[in-house]
Structure formats: structure tokens, C-alpha cells
Motif scaffolding. Sequence first.
Motif, PDB file in Angstrom:
ATOM      1  N   HIS A 223       8.802   7.939   2.258  1.00  0.00           N
ATOM      2  CA  HIS A 223       8.596   7.568   3.667  1.00  0.00           C
ATOM      3  C   HIS A 223       8.820   6.082   3.917  1.00  0.00           C
ATOM      4  CE1 HIS A 223       4.573   6.543   2.155  1.00  0.00           C
ATOM      5  NE2 HIS A 223       4.435   5.830   3.237  1.00  0.00           N
ATOM      6  N   ILE A 224       8.500   5.225   2.944  1.00  0.00           N
ATOM      7  CA  ILE A 224       8.689   3.784   3.132  1.00  0.00           C
ATOM      8  C   ILE A 224      10.179   3.458   3.182  1.00  0.00           C
ATOM      9  CG2 ILE A 224       8.301   1.490   2.152  1.00  0.00           C
ATOM     10  CD1 ILE A 224       5.745   2.682   0.819  1.00  0.00           C
TER      11      ILE A 224
ATOM     12  N   SER B  25       6.606  -1.060   8.178  1.00  0.00           N
ATOM     13  CA  SER B  25       6.536  -2.010   9.301  1.00  0.00           C
ATOM     14  C   SER B  25       6.298  -3.427   8.814  1.00  0.00           C
ATOM     15  CB  SER B  25       5.419  -1.615  10.264  1.00  0.00           C
ATOM     16  OG  SER B  25       5.695  -0.389  10.870  1.00  0.00           O
ATOM     17  N   ARG B  26       5.405  -3.579   7.853  1.00  0.00           N
ATOM     18  CA  ARG B  26       5.095  -4.914   7.338  1.00  0.00           C
ATOM     19  C   ARG B  26       6.306  -5.537   6.647  1.00  0.00           C
ATOM     20  NH1 ARG B  26       2.892  -8.341   8.465  1.00  0.00           N
ATOM     21  NH2 ARG B  26       1.953  -9.045   6.525  1.00  0.00           N
TER      22      ARG B  26
ATOM     23  N   ASP C  71       0.872  -1.173   0.000  1.00  0.00           N
ATOM     24  CA  ASP C  71       0.000   0.000   0.000  1.00  0.00           C
ATOM     25  C   ASP C  71       0.908   1.221   0.000  1.00  0.00           C
ATOM     26  OD1 ASP C  71      -2.532  -1.259   0.250  1.00  0.00           O
ATOM     27  OD2 ASP C  71      -2.168  -1.590   2.380  1.00  0.00           O
ATOM     28  N   ASN C  72       0.763   2.076  -1.007  1.00  0.00           N
ATOM     29  CA  ASN C  72       1.577   3.289  -1.060  1.00  0.00           C
ATOM     30  C   ASN C  72       0.677   4.463  -1.401  1.00  0.00           C
ATOM     31  OD1 ASN C  72       3.426   5.323  -1.389  1.00  0.00           O
ATOM     32  ND2 ASN C  72       4.613   4.295  -2.971  1.00  0.00           N
TER      33      ASN C  72
ATOM     34  N   SER D 166      -0.753  -5.750   3.106  1.00  0.00           N
ATOM     35  CA  SER D 166      -1.592  -4.649   3.581  1.00  0.00           C
ATOM     36  C   SER D 166      -1.065  -4.113   4.899  1.00  0.00           C
ATOM     37  CB  SER D 166      -3.030  -5.140   3.769  1.00  0.00           C
ATOM     38  OG  SER D 166      -3.567  -5.541   2.538  1.00  0.00           O
ATOM     39  N   GLY D 167      -1.514  -2.931   5.240  1.00  0.00           N
ATOM     40  CA  GLY D 167      -1.083  -2.300   6.485  1.00  0.00           C
ATOM     41  C   GLY D 167       0.056  -1.329   6.220  1.00  0.00           C
ATOM     42  N   ASP D 168       0.695  -0.871   7.281  1.00  0.00           N
ATOM     43  CA  ASP D 168       1.803   0.067   7.155  1.00  0.00           C
ATOM     44  C   ASP D 168       2.938  -0.608   6.386  1.00  0.00           C
ATOM     45  OD1 ASP D 168       3.198   2.615   7.972  1.00  0.00           O
ATOM     46  OD2 ASP D 168       4.574   1.083   8.764  1.00  0.00           O
TER      47      ASP D 168
ATOM     48  N   PHE E 299      11.862   4.732   6.416  1.00  0.00           N
ATOM     49  CA  PHE E 299      11.527   3.928   7.592  1.00  0.00           C
ATOM     50  C   PHE E 299      12.302   2.612   7.588  1.00  0.00           C
ATOM     51  CE2 PHE E 299       9.153   0.758   9.937  1.00  0.00           C
ATOM     52  CZ  PHE E 299       8.900   1.408  11.131  1.00  0.00           C
TER      53      PHE E 299
END
Length: 122
Positions: free
Chosen positions: A105-106, A74-75, A37-38, A69-71, A109
Motif C-alpha cells: 500500500h505504501i 503521505s509523509r 510506520d508499516n 510517524s503518521g501515514d 500510494f
Amino acid sequence: MKVLLGIGGSEDSFTALEQTVSRAVLADDDLTVAVLDNPESDRTKDEIGEKVETVLADADLDATVRDVSGDPGSRLLDIAESEGYDQIVLGGGQRSPMGKIRLGHIAEFVLLNSHVSVKLVR
């Protein structure tokens, strides 16, 4: 090498896809492509998945494609660390007018928090 490629639909992520698939063919890497998801992408996950399948088919590479799915950051870290991946690959890194690298941002992180090696493809 067990490689996890995160792809969120940016042009950089498609460049990373093509380079990582080429390397996986040559090095016989075990590749998993995580479609993320972006919110910064204009492409849907279905469009991204279709592009991934096309690139894999053209290279005649049997790789796992996962819908994540999700952040996304983190995923990716959860998957890489819990499933024993050797490397995470991401596209990203544009140069600012001052010559500094700007990360999405991905990528930022993942680079700051990963315990697994991270390869950033620009």
C-alpha cells in the motif's frame, strides 16, 4: 542527487536499503533514510533503525536517518516535495502467479501520487 529512501521493515525495503547505500557511496548521493510506520511489518521501528545504522556503518556512509510517524505514503511525499528531494526510493513489487506486479500500500500510494521521481527496487 538528493535521495529519500523509505524503509518499513519488509525484506524488499532492506534490499532497497543495501542497493541505495551502495549507489550513494559510488555516486556521492545525499541520502536520507526515512524509517516508516508499516502495519504490514513484523519488525519494530527500533529494529529497523538498528539495521539501517548497521548497513550505513558497514558502508562508512554518513546519511541522515529520520523516524517518520503518521501515514507513511503521505509523509514521504510531504518530505520529498517540501525538502527538494530528487528521488524517492522504495522496496517492493512481488510478482503474482499471473505475472503481474503486486505493490504494497505504501509503494502504490507513492507511485500514484508523487511529483518526484520514484525508484522501486525489487
